[in-house]
Design a protein around this motif. Structure first.
Motif, PDB file in Angstrom:
ATOM      1  N   ASN A  35      24.489  -7.508  28.060  1.00 61.99           N
ATOM      2  CA  ASN A  35      25.262  -8.770  27.895  1.00 61.99           C
ATOM      3  C   ASN A  35      25.842  -9.224  26.562  1.00 61.99           C
ATOM      4  O   ASN A  35      25.314  -8.466  25.474  1.00 61.99           O
ATOM      5  CB  ASN A  35      24.596  -9.973  28.372  1.00 61.99           C
ATOM      6  N   ILE A  36      27.089  -9.778  26.272  1.00 64.26           N
ATOM      7  CA  ILE A  36      27.647  -9.853  25.207  1.00 64.26           C
ATOM      8  C   ILE A  36      27.552 -11.228  24.579  1.00 64.26           C
ATOM      9  O   ILE A  36      27.183 -12.462  25.330  1.00 64.26           O
ATOM     10  CB  ILE A  36      29.022  -9.751  25.014  1.00 64.26           C
ATOM     11  N   GLU A  37      27.536 -11.413  23.297  1.00 69.77           N
ATOM     12  CA  GLU A  37      27.632 -12.691  22.306  1.00 69.77           C
ATOM     13  C   GLU A  37      28.431 -12.414  21.454  1.00 69.77           C
ATOM     14  O   GLU A  37      28.652 -11.378  20.683  1.00 69.77           O
ATOM     15  CB  GLU A  37      25.964 -13.100  21.862  1.00 69.77           C
ATOM     16  N   ILE A  38      29.352 -13.510  21.131  1.00 69.07           N
ATOM     17  CA  ILE A  38      30.447 -13.580  19.905  1.00 69.07           C
ATOM     18  C   ILE A  38      29.895 -13.968  19.044  1.00 69.07           C
ATOM     19  O   ILE A  38      29.614 -15.364  19.009  1.00 69.07           O
ATOM     20  CB  ILE A  38      31.862 -13.987  20.604  1.00 69.07           C
ATOM     21  N   VAL A  39      29.764 -13.355  17.648  1.00 73.80           N
ATOM     22  CA  VAL A  39      29.503 -13.907  16.406  1.00 73.80           C
ATOM     23  C   VAL A  39      30.690 -14.181  15.580  1.00 73.80           C
ATOM     24  O   VAL A  39      31.183 -12.848  15.395  1.00 73.80           O
ATOM     25  CB  VAL A  39      28.198 -13.066  15.946  1.00 73.80           C
ATOM     26  N   PRO A  40      31.434 -14.991  15.290  1.00 76.86           N
ATOM     27  CA  PRO A  40      32.472 -15.143  14.194  1.00 76.86           C
ATOM     28  C   PRO A  40      32.190 -14.929  12.906  1.00 76.86           C
ATOM     29  O   PRO A  40      31.157 -15.293  12.515  1.00 76.86           O
ATOM     30  CB  PRO A  40      32.953 -16.760  14.521  1.00 76.86           C
ATOM     31  N   ILE A  41      33.130 -14.266  12.167  1.00 70.50           N
ATOM     32  CA  ILE A  41      32.830 -14.022  10.924  1.00 70.50           C
ATOM     33  C   ILE A  41      33.390 -15.492  10.387  1.00 70.50           C
ATOM     34  O   ILE A  41      34.593 -15.616  10.316  1.00 70.50           O
ATOM     35  CB  ILE A  41      33.961 -12.786  10.359  1.00 70.50           C
ATOM     36  N   ARG A  42      32.679 -15.999   9.635  1.00 66.63           N
ATOM     37  CA  ARG A  42      33.042 -17.328   9.036  1.00 66.63           C
ATOM     38  C   ARG A  42      33.789 -17.264   7.622  1.00 66.63           C
ATOM     39  O   ARG A  42      34.476 -18.373   7.316  1.00 66.63           O
ATOM     40  CB  ARG A  42      31.790 -18.083   8.966  1.00 66.63           C
ATOM     41  N   LYS A  43      33.391 -16.093   6.796  1.00 70.52           N
ATOM     42  CA  LYS A  43      34.376 -16.007   5.596  1.00 70.52           C
ATOM     43  C   LYS A  43      34.417 -14.681   5.315  1.00 70.52           C
ATOM     44  O   LYS A  43      33.650 -13.888   5.777  1.00 70.52           O
ATOM     45  CB  LYS A  43      33.208 -17.008   4.377  1.00 70.52           C
ATOM     46  N   ASN A  44      35.357 -14.413   4.304  1.00 66.91           N
ATOM     47  CA  ASN A  44      35.668 -13.145   4.068  1.00 66.91           C
ATOM     48  C   ASN A  44      34.658 -12.189   3.416  1.00 66.91           C
ATOM     49  O   ASN A  44      33.752 -13.092   2.647  1.00 66.91           O
ATOM     50  CB  ASN A  44      37.030 -13.131   3.153  1.00 66.91           C
ATOM     51  N   LYS A  61      35.579  -4.318   4.758  1.00 67.87           N
ATOM     52  CA  LYS A  61      36.094  -5.292   4.247  1.00 67.87           C
ATOM     53  C   LYS A  61      36.500  -6.221   5.754  1.00 67.87           C
ATOM     54  O   LYS A  61      37.238  -5.825   6.499  1.00 67.87           O
ATOM     55  CB  LYS A  61      37.234  -5.431   3.410  1.00 67.87           C
ATOM     56  N   LEU A  62      36.143  -7.495   5.932  1.00 66.45           N
ATOM     57  CA  LEU A  62      36.330  -8.214   7.182  1.00 66.45           C
ATOM     58  C   LEU A  62      36.923  -9.499   6.542  1.00 66.45           C
ATOM     59  O   LEU A  62      36.602 -10.276   5.592  1.00 66.45           O
ATOM     60  CB  LEU A  62      35.113  -8.544   7.882  1.00 66.45           C
ATOM     61  N   THR A  63      37.772 -10.131   7.341  1.00 65.65           N
ATOM     62  CA  THR A  63      38.379 -11.489   7.270  1.00 65.65           C
ATOM     63  C   THR A  63      37.654 -12.346   8.408  1.00 65.65           C
ATOM     64  O   THR A  63      37.322 -12.006   9.121  1.00 65.65           O
ATOM     65  CB  THR A  63      39.818 -11.514   6.997  1.00 65.65           C
ATOM     66  N   ASP A  64      38.168 -13.578   8.336  1.00 63.45           N
ATOM     67  CA  ASP A  64      37.971 -14.479   9.145  1.00 63.45           C
ATOM     68  C   ASP A  64      38.616 -14.248  10.682  1.00 63.45           C
ATOM     69  O   ASP A  64      38.388 -15.260  11.525  1.00 63.45           O
ATOM     70  CB  ASP A  64      37.857 -15.818   8.905  1.00 63.45           C
ATOM     71  N   GLU A  65      39.598 -13.288  10.713  1.00 58.53           N
ATOM     72  CA  GLU A  65      40.321 -12.934  11.726  1.00 58.53           C
ATOM     73  C   GLU A  65      39.224 -12.004  12.798  1.00 58.53           C
ATOM     74  O   GLU A  65      39.623 -11.742  13.785  1.00 58.53           O
ATOM     75  CB  GLU A  65      41.404 -12.242  11.536  1.00 58.53           C
ATOM     76  N   TYR A  66      38.026 -11.513  12.098  1.00 60.67           N
ATOM     77  CA  TYR A  66      37.314 -10.689  12.772  1.00 60.67           C
ATOM     78  C   TYR A  66      36.214 -11.285  13.438  1.00 60.67           C
ATOM     79  O   TYR A  66      35.809 -12.411  13.112  1.00 60.67           O
ATOM     80  CB  TYR A  66      36.642  -9.576  11.870  1.00 60.67           C
ATOM     81  N   ILE A  67      35.513 -10.846  14.609  1.00 61.96           N
ATOM     82  CA  ILE A  67      34.508 -11.196  15.171  1.00 61.96           C
ATOM     83  C   ILE A  67      33.512  -9.917  15.462  1.00 61.96           C
ATOM     84  O   ILE A  67      33.901  -8.974  15.369  1.00 61.96           O
ATOM     85  CB  ILE A  67      34.634 -11.852  16.753  1.00 61.96           C
ATOM     86  N   MET A  68      32.007 -10.454  15.731  1.00 66.29           N
ATOM     87  CA  MET A  68      31.256  -9.272  16.035  1.00 66.29           C
ATOM     88  C   MET A  68      30.887  -9.523  17.364  1.00 66.29           C
ATOM     89  O   MET A  68      30.711 -10.694  17.991  1.00 66.29           O
ATOM     90  CB  MET A  68      30.133  -9.222  15.306  1.00 66.29           C
ATOM     91  N   GLU A  93      28.215 -15.573   6.287  1.00 69.50           N
ATOM     92  CA  GLU A  93      27.635 -16.752   6.685  1.00 69.50           C
ATOM     93  C   GLU A  93      27.733 -16.990   8.269  1.00 69.50           C
ATOM     94  O   GLU A  93      27.789 -18.125   8.631  1.00 69.50           O
ATOM     95  CB  GLU A  93      28.323 -17.985   5.970  1.00 69.50           C
ATOM     96  N   SER A  94      27.633 -15.913   9.096  1.00 70.18           N
ATOM     97  CA  SER A  94      27.916 -15.747  10.591  1.00 70.18           C
ATOM     98  C   SER A  94      26.313 -16.093  11.260  1.00 70.18           C
ATOM     99  O   SER A  94      26.380 -16.496  12.305  1.00 70.18           O
ATOM    100  CB  SER A  94      28.395 -14.470  10.943  1.00 70.18           C
ATOM    101  N   ILE A  95      25.364 -15.757  10.295  1.00 70.75           N
ATOM    102  CA  ILE A  95      23.899 -15.892  10.963  1.00 70.75           C
ATOM    103  C   ILE A  95      23.146 -16.731   9.664  1.00 70.75           C
ATOM    104  O   ILE A  95      23.374 -16.657   8.694  1.00 70.75           O
ATOM    105  CB  ILE A  95      23.132 -14.815  11.348  1.00 70.75           C
ATOM    106  N   SER A  96      22.263 -17.384  10.012  1.00 77.39           N
ATOM    107  CA  SER A  96      21.281 -17.911   9.116  1.00 77.39           C
ATOM    108  C   SER A  96      20.388 -17.002   8.243  1.00 77.39           C
ATOM    109  O   SER A  96      20.255 -15.964   8.759  1.00 77.39           O
ATOM    110  CB  SER A  96      20.294 -18.796   9.776  1.00 77.39           C
ATOM    111  N   PRO A  97      20.255 -17.581   7.025  1.00 79.59           N
ATOM    112  CA  PRO A  97      19.241 -16.608   6.200  1.00 79.59           C
ATOM    113  C   PRO A  97      17.967 -16.425   6.896  1.00 79.59           C
ATOM    114  O   PRO A  97      17.446 -17.145   7.521  1.00 79.59           O
ATOM    115  CB  PRO A  97      19.086 -17.425   5.023  1.00 79.59           C
ATOM    116  N   GLY A  98      17.787 -14.965   7.015  1.00 83.35           N
ATOM    117  CA  GLY A  98      16.557 -14.661   7.408  1.00 83.35           C
ATOM    118  C   GLY A  98      16.543 -14.117   8.746  1.00 83.35           C
ATOM    119  O   GLY A  98      15.552 -13.490   9.340  1.00 83.35           O
TER     120      GLY A  98
END
Length: 114
Positions: A35-44, A61-68, A93-98
């Motif tokens: 099953n999938i979950e979309i994780v947005p790329i929040r900053k370059n 190299k990623l920009t905010d146009e990308y998602i994981m 900054e797409s996931i919390s520290p840790g």
């Protein structure tokens, strides 16, 4: 770098939608083995150079146009830790520290998922 899969072993391989423009749900699920979950790329991010898995290294190299696209149950299913995906998600900054990413990951432009 339009779309690529990052495996838990650190391999990066380019991939493309079968129809040439956007991934089907089945293609997304097959990419992350579940099953999938979309994780947005929040900053370059990057370019980040990874030499841990390849002597010559590779840069991402990623920009905010990308998602994981990640396996939504990767941690529950005890999928392996994905170092490269975790570094990318943390740096953007797409996931919390840790927090961390488990399992294989598809990275693509958000326009490739409808």
């Amino acid at each position: 770098m339009e779309s690529f899969i990052v495996t838990t072993s650190g391999e990066v391989s380019f991939t493309f939608p079968a129809n040439g423009s956007d991934f089907s749900l089945k293609e997304l699920q097959d990419s992350v083995n579940g099953n999938i979950e979309i994780v947005p790329i929040r900053k370059n991010v990057g370019p980040l150079i990874f030499k841990e898995f390849d002597k010559e290294g590779f840069a991402i190299k990623l920009t905010d146009e990308y998602i994981m696209i990640v396996n939504s149950e990767g941690k529950i299913e005890s999928k392996q830790f994905n170092y490269v995906a975790t570094v990318l998600a943390t740096a953007s900054e797409s996931i919390s520290p840790g927090d961390w990413i488990a399992g294989d990951v598809l990275v693509c432009r958000s326009s490739m998922v409808k």
